[in-house]
Design an enzyme around this catalytic site. Structure first.
Site, mmCIF file in Angstrom:
data_model
loop_
_atom_site.group_PDB
_atom_site.id
_atom_site.type_symbol
_atom_site.label_atom_id
_atom_site.label_comp_id
_atom_site.label_asym_id
_atom_site.label_seq_id
_atom_site.Cartn_x
_atom_site.Cartn_y
_atom_site.Cartn_z
ATOM 1 C CG MET A 186 -41.042 -68.068 -80.640
ATOM 2 S SD MET A 186 -39.999 -69.417 -80.078
ATOM 3 C CE MET A 186 -38.419 -68.615 -80.015
ATOM 4 C CG LEU B 72 -44.211 -58.845 -80.123
ATOM 5 C CD1 LEU B 72 -45.580 -58.324 -80.530
ATOM 6 C CD2 LEU B 72 -43.767 -59.967 -81.045
ATOM 7 C CG HIS B 73 -37.465 -56.887 -81.957
ATOM 8 N ND1 HIS B 73 -37.565 -56.916 -83.332
ATOM 9 C CD2 HIS B 73 -36.917 -58.071 -81.601
ATOM 10 C CE1 HIS B 73 -37.080 -58.053 -83.780
ATOM 11 N NE2 HIS B 73 -36.690 -58.784 -82.755
ATOM 12 N N GLY C 143 -38.639 -55.146 -85.424
ATOM 13 C CA GLY C 143 -38.590 -56.114 -86.529
ATOM 14 C C GLY C 143 -39.926 -56.834 -86.666
ATOM 15 C CG HIS C 144 -41.264 -59.494 -83.602
ATOM 16 N ND1 HIS C 144 -40.415 -59.199 -82.564
ATOM 17 C CD2 HIS C 144 -41.058 -60.802 -83.895
ATOM 18 C CE1 HIS C 144 -39.726 -60.272 -82.231
ATOM 19 N NE2 HIS C 144 -40.083 -61.261 -83.032
ATOM 20 N N GLY D 149 -39.177 -62.746 -91.022
ATOM 21 C CA GLY D 149 -38.042 -61.854 -91.243
ATOM 22 C C GLY D 149 -36.881 -62.578 -91.909
ATOM 23 C CB VAL E 28 -35.925 -54.083 -88.650
ATOM 24 C CG1 VAL E 28 -35.932 -52.670 -88.077
ATOM 25 C CG2 VAL E 28 -37.133 -54.288 -89.570
ATOM 26 C CB SER F 155 -35.931 -61.085 -78.357
ATOM 27 O OG SER F 155 -35.628 -62.337 -78.891
ATOM 28 N NE ARG F 156 -31.203 -65.972 -79.478
ATOM 29 C CZ ARG F 156 -30.947 -67.108 -78.851
ATOM 30 N NH1 ARG F 156 -29.916 -67.195 -78.045
ATOM 31 N NH2 ARG F 156 -31.702 -68.161 -79.038
HETATM 32 O O1 PAF Z 1 -38.802 -66.936 -85.558
HETATM 33 C C1 PAF Z 1 -39.450 -67.253 -84.543
HETATM 34 O O2 PAF Z 1 -39.735 -66.414 -83.672
HETATM 35 C C2 PAF Z 1 -39.885 -68.698 -84.344
HETATM 36 O O3 PAF Z 1 -38.932 -69.576 -84.826
HETATM 37 C C3 PAF Z 1 -41.261 -68.994 -84.961
HETATM 38 C C4 PAF Z 1 -41.233 -68.830 -86.464
HETATM 39 C C5 PAF Z 1 -42.303 -68.069 -84.362
HETATM 40 C C6 PAF Z 1 -41.663 -70.440 -84.671
HETATM 41 O O4 PAF Z 1 -41.754 -70.670 -83.301
#
Ligand code: PAF
EC number: 6.3.2.1
Length: 299
Positions: free
Chosen positions: A32, A35-36, A38-39, A149, A178, A188-189
């Site tokens: 969503m 990005l950090h 972990g992504h 993750g 991570v 992200s929170r």
């Molecule tokens: O983990 C997330 O960021 C969301 O739940 C996902 C898997 C992208 C679905 O919107």
């Protein structure tokens, strides 16, 4: 240099079809945005498995329980695209809401049992929203692999069940959480935490790890969970939504640690809801499992 961006299913399918014609395997990393590291670690893991990696960026309205939470969710497409450049991701898919949910959209995917309890008990409808969008993203990309993750552990197990139940031909790969050097799981929170809250935040992971170790050595489950909840609150967390021991794959509640399991928590620190989990097993049942937060990452 930049990562090419597509915004429609038609464009996405055209690119993916070209890749498939040349025999390359495709991995998808659903996100969503915001990005950090972990992504980015998911993207790097995906590149080990597939020749082409698509990152999706869609803030999915169906998985938010509150309009305020949806509105407050960070939207940082330009920064996200820039962060992806050094990873070597091949495509960024950024559909808008009408592309995913066109007028008259009437279908929902629901994975019962696994979506109940834990986060599902506190976020009604959340996992139906996740399952619906993930199913669409899998079908739209036609990817061979999908990377998620372990931090969202209930989500990961639910997605595994979804592809199994619906025979979606994709392999779901779970990747370790991570963490910051002090143990706090990346999220992200975390950016919403005040400096004082940020100082308290890692206590959640440390309590989980300590509890997991004591359970593995045979301490009784319910008193351990009570003690852990009290320690989290004493550290400055406002509320513990849940702290539970569940079976590793079926997420069934466990009153005794007699098989591989997960200790999962959601707790509020001020106005920020944080989740985390660690694995645990009875000593001897999983030889070689390393019991440190960063050891989790090396499992
Ligand atoms: O983990 C997330 O960021 C969301 O739940 C996902 C898997 C992208 C679905 O919107």
């Amino acid at each position: 240099m930049s990562v090419p961006i597509v915004r429609t299913v038609a464009e996405l399918r055209a690119v993916a079809a070209g890749w498939r014609r040349s025999g390359t395997r495709i991995a998808v990393v659903p996100t969503m945005g915001a990005l950090h590291e972990g992504h980015l670690s998911l993207v790097r893991a995906a590149l080990q498995k597939a020749e082409r990696v698509v990152v999706t960026l869609f803030v999915n309205p169906k998985q938010f329980n509150s309009a305020a939470d949806l509105a407050a969710y960070p939207r940082t497409e330009n920064e996200d695209a820039a962060k992806l450049v050094p990873t070597g991701a091949h495509l960024l898919y950024v559909p808008d809401a009408d592309e995913i949910y066109p007028a008259g959209f009437a279908t929902a995917v629901s994975v019962s049992t696994l979506s109940e309890g834990l986060c599902g008990a506190f976020r009604p409808g959340h996992f139906d929203g996740v399952a619906t969008v993930v199913a669409k993203l899998f079908l739209q990309t036609g990817a061979d692999f999908a990377f998620f993750g372990e931090k969202d552990f209930q989500q990961l197990q639910l997605v595994r069940r979804l592809v199994r139940d619906l025979d979606i031909p994709i392999t779901v790969v779970g990747c370790p959480t991570v963490r910051e050097t002090d143990g706090l799981a990346l999220s992200s929170r975390n950016s919403r935490l005040s400096p004082a809250e940020r100082a308290i935040a890692p206590k959640l992971a440390l309590v989980l790890l300590d509890t997991a170790e004591r359970l593995a050595r045979g301490s009784p489950v319910l008193p351990m969970l009570d003690e852990a909840r009290a320690t989290i609150l004493a550290a400055g967390y406002r509320e513990v939504e849940y702290l539970e021991l569940r079976g590793e794959t079926d997420l069934q509640p466990l009153a005794r640690l007699d098989r591989p399991a997960r200790l999962l928590v959601a707790a509020w620190l001020g106005d920020t809801r944080l989740i985390d989990n660690v694995s645990t097993s009875p000593v001897g049942k999983r030889p070689g499992a390393r019991r440190s937060l960063h050891g989790e990452a090396a499992k």
